[in-house]
Motif scaffolding. Structure first.
Motif, PDB file in Angstrom:
ATOM      1  N   VAL A 216      20.523 -50.423 -62.517  1.00 38.60           N
ATOM      2  CA  VAL A 216      20.332 -51.316 -61.207  1.00 38.60           C
ATOM      3  C   VAL A 216      18.933 -51.369 -60.865  1.00 38.60           C
ATOM      4  CG1 VAL A 216      20.851 -51.004 -58.660  1.00 38.60           C
ATOM      5  CG2 VAL A 216      22.723 -50.469 -60.347  1.00 38.60           C
ATOM      6  N   SER A 217      18.093 -50.302 -61.115  1.00 38.10           N
ATOM      7  CA  SER A 217      16.557 -50.389 -60.820  1.00 38.10           C
ATOM      8  C   SER A 217      16.034 -51.144 -61.548  1.00 38.10           C
ATOM      9  CB  SER A 217      16.045 -48.857 -60.773  1.00 38.10           C
ATOM     10  OG  SER A 217      16.744 -47.939 -60.047  1.00 38.10           O
ATOM     11  N   ALA A 218      16.281 -51.358 -62.756  1.00 36.48           N
ATOM     12  CA  ALA A 218      15.677 -52.189 -64.004  1.00 36.48           C
ATOM     13  C   ALA A 218      15.761 -53.600 -63.581  1.00 36.48           C
ATOM     14  CB  ALA A 218      16.381 -51.967 -65.349  1.00 36.48           C
ATOM     15  N   MET A 219      16.605 -53.888 -62.868  1.00 39.33           N
ATOM     16  CA  MET A 219      17.101 -55.294 -62.399  1.00 39.33           C
ATOM     17  C   MET A 219      15.996 -55.920 -61.579  1.00 39.33           C
ATOM     18  SD  MET A 219      19.679 -56.313 -63.778  1.00 39.33           S
ATOM     19  CE  MET A 219      19.484 -55.313 -65.145  1.00 39.33           C
ATOM     20  N   TRP A 220      15.047 -54.984 -60.880  1.00 47.17           N
ATOM     21  CA  TRP A 220      13.818 -55.668 -60.159  1.00 47.17           C
ATOM     22  C   TRP A 220      12.812 -56.007 -61.054  1.00 47.17           C
ATOM     23  CZ3 TRP A 220      14.403 -56.533 -54.872  1.00 47.17           C
ATOM     24  CH2 TRP A 220      15.585 -55.454 -54.366  1.00 47.17           C
ATOM     25  N   GLY A 221      12.698 -55.334 -62.300  1.00 43.66           N
ATOM     26  CA  GLY A 221      11.764 -55.657 -63.061  1.00 43.66           C
ATOM     27  C   GLY A 221      12.158 -56.863 -63.930  1.00 43.66           C
ATOM     28  N   VAL A 222      13.618 -56.997 -64.116  1.00 44.36           N
ATOM     29  CA  VAL A 222      13.910 -58.091 -64.950  1.00 44.36           C
ATOM     30  C   VAL A 222      13.888 -59.484 -63.877  1.00 44.36           C
ATOM     31  CG1 VAL A 222      16.142 -59.338 -65.496  1.00 44.36           C
ATOM     32  CG2 VAL A 222      15.849 -57.048 -66.170  1.00 44.36           C
ATOM     33  N   GLY A 223      14.128 -59.262 -62.653  1.00 41.80           N
ATOM     34  CA  GLY A 223      14.030 -60.501 -61.705  1.00 41.80           C
ATOM     35  C   GLY A 223      12.495 -60.883 -61.697  1.00 41.80           C
ATOM     36  N   ASN A 224      11.699 -59.904 -61.776  1.00 39.34           N
ATOM     37  CA  ASN A 224      10.163 -60.327 -61.730  1.00 39.34           C
ATOM     38  C   ASN A 224       9.840 -61.328 -62.662  1.00 39.34           C
ATOM     39  OD1 ASN A 224       9.773 -58.579 -59.461  1.00 39.34           O
ATOM     40  ND2 ASN A 224       8.707 -56.933 -60.509  1.00 39.34           N
ATOM     41  N   ILE A 225      10.602 -61.246 -63.937  1.00 36.80           N
ATOM     42  CA  ILE A 225      10.437 -62.076 -65.160  1.00 36.80           C
ATOM     43  C   ILE A 225      11.176 -63.396 -64.845  1.00 36.80           C
ATOM     44  CG2 ILE A 225      10.572 -62.224 -67.565  1.00 36.80           C
ATOM     45  CD1 ILE A 225      10.034 -59.210 -67.765  1.00 36.80           C
TER      46      ILE A 225
END
Length: 466
Positions: free
Chosen positions: A152-161
């Motif tokens: 779930v936390s990794a989705m913020w990084g994925v969203g940034n890309i």
């Protein structure tokens, strides 16, 4: 009836989380956060194209302000909505609201209508972001909690890309309305998965108190500064901005004496470094507040296409996301404290360098340096941010209070982002129509704020024990 998950021993695997009966649950939890995370950069990438079609340049920053204010409100209501409507009902409300807001944005003939859509999106987005974390314990076996939280936390990084890539592509072809329609479609599809995958959870009345007074003071303060950003320069501007500052101070004063506020009580203990931790987080939020305007500067000053300008707008977050992966591995308490102190300085120098490079007709070398300087500014956040959570946890010997203190970091970040985005809009509007002057003024102002943040970051590190 409640679907309670028994406590299970052992360590879960990624395969167990992402296959079988857990896969659709993971999709809903992570997908909801991804929709919220990517939406920010999707919109900032699209904004120059949107403004070019429907106008409303003076309300440019309000698109972020409306979204963040609405997100703040519903982020405080996650537990109440979950208790009242259950897991499936809560997700249907969140996704349905987000889809409605996206359709309003898609149909917007004017900027005020778009702002309405952004606010409705924010109401759904605030719920989605909170539900993604709250539902981990209720929907997954205990052995998968850690990997679920990481996903779930990794989705913020994925969203940034994904955000700037997808938003830039839609903007490149002038299809910004289709972008919002696709967002609505994604929310509807995820709703069907939620209805099939999520377990039944206990329903009833929540006893949690909503801090309406604090929310009202924060919201009113942000709105006052937002009004100042669109008024002609003069006494009205000064009064509106002063009202915003006064309301922000009243918020702090109310929080200090209230037992029903947003921030934990220990934040106001003079012996605790927690207040300094929150102020350092707020300083970083001001750097993040510049991101909404970077794609605009890229297109208007650098003559970039929407896709490249969108990627430029995410350069700061790229720096933050990548550097914090390495910074998080630092284990020495002394080194962690040093990174907290140096973080605001690196942010300030990066923003100042980017501002100094703003000039009409920039060369390819200068354009590359824009990416580099913004990445460096973001790296300052990445250096310090993981350790600010540690400092918050160590701000008290009470384990529960420490957990609350760390959890409130995200709340502080969102509130400060709302203020910073609004202030950025005011600075840019005052400097227009000279876009180069607007970019320089914004970046130099926020660079000074960032470097001044070392006043707080030096004390913030005291929460990390040697």
């Amino acid at each position: 009836m409640t679907d309670s998950t028994p406590v299970q021993t052992g360590t879960g695997t990624w395969r167990e989380l992402l296959t079988g009966r857990n896969a659709p649950i993971a999709l809903v939890l992570a997908g909801g956060v991804l929709i919220e995370a990517s939406n920010v950069y999707l919109t900032t990438s699209l904004l120059p194209t949107i403004v070019g079609e429907i106008g409303g340049m003076e309300l440019y920053a309000w698109t972020m302000t409306a979204f963040l204010l609405a997100s703040i409100v519903t982020s405080m209501l996650v537990s109440r909505v979950l208790m009242r409507w259950g897991a499936t009902g809560a997700y249907l409300i969140a996704l349905g609201t987000f889809a409605l807001g996206s359709l309003i944005c898609a149909a917007s003939p004017t900027m005020p209508v778009l702002l309405t859509g952004r606010a409705v999106q924010g109401l759904g987005g605030g719920l989605l972001a909170g539900l993604g974390y709250v539902m981990l314990q209720r929907a997954l076996p205990e052995r998968l909690w850690a990997r679920g939280a990481a996903l779930v936390s990794a989705m913020w990084g994925v969203g940034n890309i994904l955000g700037p890539l997808v938003g830039g592509l839609f903007a490149q072809f002038g299809a910004w309305r289709l972008n919002f329609i696709c967002l609505a479609g994604a929310a509807v599809l995820l709703s069907f998965v939620a209805m099939k995958a999520l377990p039944r959870t206990e329903r009833g009345r929540s006893e949690e108190v909503v801090p309406w007074v604090s929310l009202g003071l924060v919201g009113s303060g942000v709105i006052a500064i937002a009004i100042a950003s669109v008024l002609p320069v003069g006494l009205g501007t000064v009064l509106a901005f002063a009202a915003g500052v006064v309301l922000a101070l009243l918020f702090i004063a109310y929080e200090k004496r209230s037992t029903k506020g947003i921030l934990p009580r220990i934040a106001f203990d003079p012996r605790s470094p927690l207040a300094a931790v929150y102020l350092t987080v707020a300083v970083f939020a001001f750097a993040i507040g510049t991101e909404a305007f970077v794609p605009l500067f890229g297109q208007e000053i650098g003559l970039m296409g929407p896709l490249v300008a969108g990627l430029l707008g995410a350069a700061l977050s790229f720096g933050w996301s990548i550097v914090q992966v390495f910074s998080a591995n630092v284990s020495s308490a002394a080194a962690q404290r040093s990174l907290i102190v140096v973080g605001p300085v690196v942010v300030g120098l990066g923003l100042a360098a980017y501002g100094a490079l703003q000039l009409n007709g920039p060369s390819v070398t200068v354009l590359v340096l824009w990416f580099v300087t913004l990445f460096c500014a973001g790296s300052g956040i990445g250096l310090a941010f993981p350790h600010l959570t540690v400092a918050a946890l160590g701000s008290t010997t009470d384990e529960d209070e420490g957990a609350k203190a760390a959890a409130a970091i995200n709340t502080v970040l969102i509130i400060a982002q709302a203020f910073s985005a609004t202030l950025a809009g005011m600075i840019v509007n005052f400097a227009l129509p000279d876009m180069v002057h607007a970019a320089r003024t914004l970046m130099f102002t926020f660079a000074v704020i960032a470097i001044a943040g070392t006043i707080f970051s030096r004390r913030a590190g005291r929460g990390i024990e040697a």
